[in-house]
Design a protein around this motif. Structure first.
Motif, PDB file in Angstrom:
ATOM      1  N   THR A 111       0.814  -1.219   0.000  1.00  0.00           N
ATOM      2  CA  THR A 111       0.000   0.000   0.000  1.00  0.00           C
ATOM      3  C   THR A 111       0.844   1.264   0.000  1.00  0.00           C
ATOM      4  O   THR A 111       0.430   2.301  -0.519  1.00  0.00           O
ATOM      5  N   PHE A 112       2.033   1.197   0.561  1.00  0.00           N
ATOM      6  CA  PHE A 112       2.837   2.391   0.810  1.00  0.00           C
ATOM      7  C   PHE A 112       3.105   3.189  -0.462  1.00  0.00           C
ATOM      8  O   PHE A 112       3.036   4.418  -0.464  1.00  0.00           O
ATOM      9  N   ASN A 113       3.408   2.487  -1.558  1.00  0.00           N
ATOM     10  CA  ASN A 113       3.674   3.174  -2.822  1.00  0.00           C
ATOM     11  C   ASN A 113       2.488   4.010  -3.282  1.00  0.00           C
ATOM     12  O   ASN A 113       2.667   5.086  -3.866  1.00  0.00           O
ATOM     13  N   GLU A 114       1.283   3.529  -3.025  1.00  0.00           N
ATOM     14  CA  GLU A 114       0.085   4.271  -3.424  1.00  0.00           C
ATOM     15  C   GLU A 114      -0.036   5.584  -2.659  1.00  0.00           C
ATOM     16  O   GLU A 114      -0.495   6.590  -3.210  1.00  0.00           O
ATOM     17  N   TRP A 115       0.404   5.576  -1.404  1.00  0.00           N
ATOM     18  CA  TRP A 115       0.308   6.791  -0.590  1.00  0.00           C
ATOM     19  C   TRP A 115       1.298   7.865  -1.043  1.00  0.00           C
ATOM     20  O   TRP A 115       1.142   9.037  -0.697  1.00  0.00           O
ATOM     21  N   LEU A 116       2.310   7.477  -1.820  1.00  0.00           N
ATOM     22  CA  LEU A 116       3.271   8.444  -2.333  1.00  0.00           C
ATOM     23  C   LEU A 116       2.700   9.277  -3.476  1.00  0.00           C
ATOM     24  O   LEU A 116       3.214  10.354  -3.782  1.00  0.00           O
ATOM     25  N   LYS A 117       1.649   8.789  -4.101  1.00  0.00           N
ATOM     26  CA  LYS A 117       1.091   9.453  -5.275  1.00  0.00           C
ATOM     27  C   LYS A 117       0.198  10.626  -4.863  1.00  0.00           C
ATOM     28  O   LYS A 117      -0.611  10.503  -3.938  1.00  0.00           O
ATOM     29  N   SER A 118       0.348  11.749  -5.551  1.00  0.00           N
ATOM     30  CA  SER A 118      -0.441  12.937  -5.210  1.00  0.00           C
ATOM     31  C   SER A 118      -1.934  12.687  -5.358  1.00  0.00           C
ATOM     32  O   SER A 118      -2.740  13.241  -4.600  1.00  0.00           O
ATOM     33  N   GLU A 119      -2.304  11.835  -6.315  1.00  0.00           N
ATOM     34  CA  GLU A 119      -3.735  11.581  -6.518  1.00  0.00           C
ATOM     35  C   GLU A 119      -4.368  10.786  -5.379  1.00  0.00           C
ATOM     36  O   GLU A 119      -5.601  10.695  -5.284  1.00  0.00           O
ATOM     37  N   SER A 120      -3.541  10.206  -4.500  1.00  0.00           N
ATOM     38  CA  SER A 120      -4.098   9.491  -3.345  1.00  0.00           C
ATOM     39  C   SER A 120      -4.705  10.453  -2.328  1.00  0.00           C
ATOM     40  O   SER A 120      -5.530  10.062  -1.508  1.00  0.00           O
ATOM     41  N   LYS A 121      -4.267  11.713  -2.353  1.00  0.00           N
ATOM     42  CA  LYS A 121      -4.798  12.777  -1.487  1.00  0.00           C
ATOM     43  C   LYS A 121      -4.674  12.427   0.000  1.00  0.00           C
ATOM     44  O   LYS A 121      -5.552  12.720   0.808  1.00  0.00           O
ATOM     45  N   VAL A 122      -3.549  11.805   0.348  1.00  0.00           N
ATOM     46  CA  VAL A 122      -3.315  11.450   1.746  1.00  0.00           C
ATOM     47  C   VAL A 122      -3.015  12.709   2.560  1.00  0.00           C
ATOM     48  O   VAL A 122      -2.203  13.542   2.166  1.00  0.00           O
ATOM     49  N   ILE A 123      -3.696  12.855   3.689  1.00  0.00           N
ATOM     50  CA  ILE A 123      -3.301  13.854   4.678  1.00  0.00           C
ATOM     51  C   ILE A 123      -2.540  13.135   5.798  1.00  0.00           C
ATOM     52  O   ILE A 123      -1.384  13.421   6.053  1.00  0.00           O
ATOM     53  N   LYS A 124      -3.179  12.190   6.437  1.00  0.00           N
ATOM     54  CA  LYS A 124      -2.505  11.359   7.440  1.00  0.00           C
ATOM     55  C   LYS A 124      -2.964   9.919   7.247  1.00  0.00           C
ATOM     56  O   LYS A 124      -4.161   9.636   7.215  1.00  0.00           O
ATOM     57  N   ALA A 125      -1.991   9.020   7.134  1.00  0.00           N
ATOM     58  CA  ALA A 125      -2.269   7.593   7.022  1.00  0.00           C
ATOM     59  C   ALA A 125      -1.883   6.900   8.324  1.00  0.00           C
ATOM     60  O   ALA A 125      -0.899   7.272   8.965  1.00  0.00           O
ATOM     61  N   VAL A 126      -2.670   5.910   8.705  1.00  0.00           N
ATOM     62  CA  VAL A 126      -2.437   5.172   9.940  1.00  0.00           C
ATOM     63  C   VAL A 126      -2.461   3.679   9.639  1.00  0.00           C
ATOM     64  O   VAL A 126      -3.322   3.198   8.896  1.00  0.00           O
ATOM     65  N   VAL A 127      -1.509   2.970  10.231  1.00  0.00           N
ATOM     66  CA  VAL A 127      -1.426   1.514  10.090  1.00  0.00           C
ATOM     67  C   VAL A 127      -1.947   0.887  11.375  1.00  0.00           C
ATOM     68  O   VAL A 127      -1.552   1.273  12.477  1.00  0.00           O
ATOM     69  N   GLU A 128      -2.826  -0.099  11.239  1.00  0.00           N
ATOM     70  CA  GLU A 128      -3.387  -0.807  12.384  1.00  0.00           C
ATOM     71  C   GLU A 128      -2.767  -2.186  12.488  1.00  0.00           C
ATOM     72  O   GLU A 128      -2.639  -2.900  11.488  1.00  0.00           O
ATOM     73  N   ILE A 129      -2.362  -2.555  13.711  1.00  0.00           N
ATOM     74  CA  ILE A 129      -1.839  -3.901  13.955  1.00  0.00           C
ATOM     75  C   ILE A 129      -2.827  -4.641  14.866  1.00  0.00           C
ATOM     76  O   ILE A 129      -3.143  -4.168  15.946  1.00  0.00           O
TER      77      ILE A 129
END
Length: 337
Positions: free
Chosen positions: A319-337
């Motif tokens: 998933t991480f590569n997708e969050w690098l893309k500007s079109e993903s519009k990520v502000i804050k991403a959180v990983v759940e374990i």
């Protein structure tokens, strides 16, 4: 335990190993949430200063205490905690002056040593903040919020002070949030107009502006003919940081919150003409963490809108590569374990 290692730029690897040891003075924490920040993105891309590979990333962390190997700790087994990821020496001039955030031999989880992208981590008990009254998400976001709170504290803002915050990423949003809590009149600047809409609707800034050749005129229009007294640059972008010297008013302040692996240049005559104060702001202190914790407990901050993306621990490498893309519009991403 499972760990995700950044082997080299753009390469994550899931591994299995023995559960980390819990040494005297430490507590063993089962990680539950990992916030993803600019440092992680820069490290993954290969352009983070003070960084070597391979490395386990992750320093925005919350979890549950599984073991305490200390007789002098208020932290108990079963406590939910936020982790203060800056490990200071406690002896240098900065530490003796209370500036543990810029210790001369500072080591940061996920940067200088392995961080929290793993199921368990051992942490000095005095670097744990009990967060039983918060959600796991809130506890994980104390660290980035504290960076914003620390920058605002560095600026010594006054109520009603005119402030410009350049950069509407998570750290910039945190700066805006705490500047507003101090009673400042805050304008947000960013090249991303959707981020600026977010600043207006969710953060409550006074106004917003896209940087261009008319920025100075527009700022004067917003501030009754004057420029902002204090400017924060939270972009980590060399071009923005070089340009930011034009925005403070005569006798004003410029605070660099973002870090860039480059040289900053500016006109010395202009710098002296304005008699500007230039400050850097690095990391945060334990006091900043407690201030943010109390602000969250009092509901002075709502982090729900900050978190735009989530994934599980297993999904992170893909998933991480997708969050690098500007079109993903990520502000804050959180990983759940």
């Amino acid at each position: 335990m499972r760990s995700i290692i950044c082997q080299e730029p753009y390469i994550f690897k899931m591994t299995n190993s023995e559960k980390t040891e819990c040494h005297p003075g430490e507590a063993l924490v089962q990680i539950k949430r990992i916030g993803i920040c600019g440092t992680d993105l820069h490290a993954f891309r290969g352009n983070q200063p003070f960084f070597t590979y391979p490395r386990i990333l992750g320093h925005e962390l919350s979890g549950i205490v599984e073991k305490v190997n200390s007789d002098n700790s208020e932290i108990k087994v079963g406590d939910q905690v936020s982790i203060l990821p800056y490990l200071e020496c406690g002896k240098c001039f900065a530490c003796r002056s209370g500036k543990t955030n810029c210790c001369s031999t500072l080591s940061v989880f996920g940067v200088h040593e392995d961080g929290g992208m793993r199921e368990y981590i051992s942490v000095p008990v005095d670097h744990l903040i009990e967060t039983n009254n918060l959600t796991l998400d809130e506890a994980a976001l104390i660290e980035p919020l504290s960076i914003g709170a620390h920058a605002v504290r560095r600026a010594s803002l006054r109520k009603g002070e005119k402030v410009l915050v350049i950069g509407a990423g998570p750290i910039g949003l945190a700066v805006m949030t705490f500047a507003i809590l101090e009673g400042a009149t805050v304008v947000a600047m960013d090249i991303n107009e959707e981020r600026l809409k977010f600043c207006l609707s969710e953060i409550g800034v006074f106004d917003s502006i896209v940087p261009n050749e008319e920025s100075i005129t527009k700022l004067r229009g917003m501030f009754n003919g004057e420029l902002p007294e204090t400017v924060f640059d939270a972009t980590g972008n060399v071009h923005s940081m070089n340009s930011s010297f034009q925005y403070p008013e005569q006798g004003g302040k410029l605070i660099f919150v973002g870090l860039v692996n480059d040289q900053i240049t500016f006109s010395d005559p202009e710098f002296h003409r304005k008699e500007l104060t230039l400050l850097s702001s690095r990391n945060a202190t334990k006091d900043d963490f407690f201030y943010v914790k109390q602000s969250l407990e009092k509901s002075n901050i709502n982090i729900n809108e900050f978190i735009t993306h989530r994934c599980t621990f297993e999904e992170l490498p893909s998933t991480f590569n997708e969050w690098l893309k500007s079109e993903s519009k990520v502000i804050k991403a959180v990983v759940e374990i």
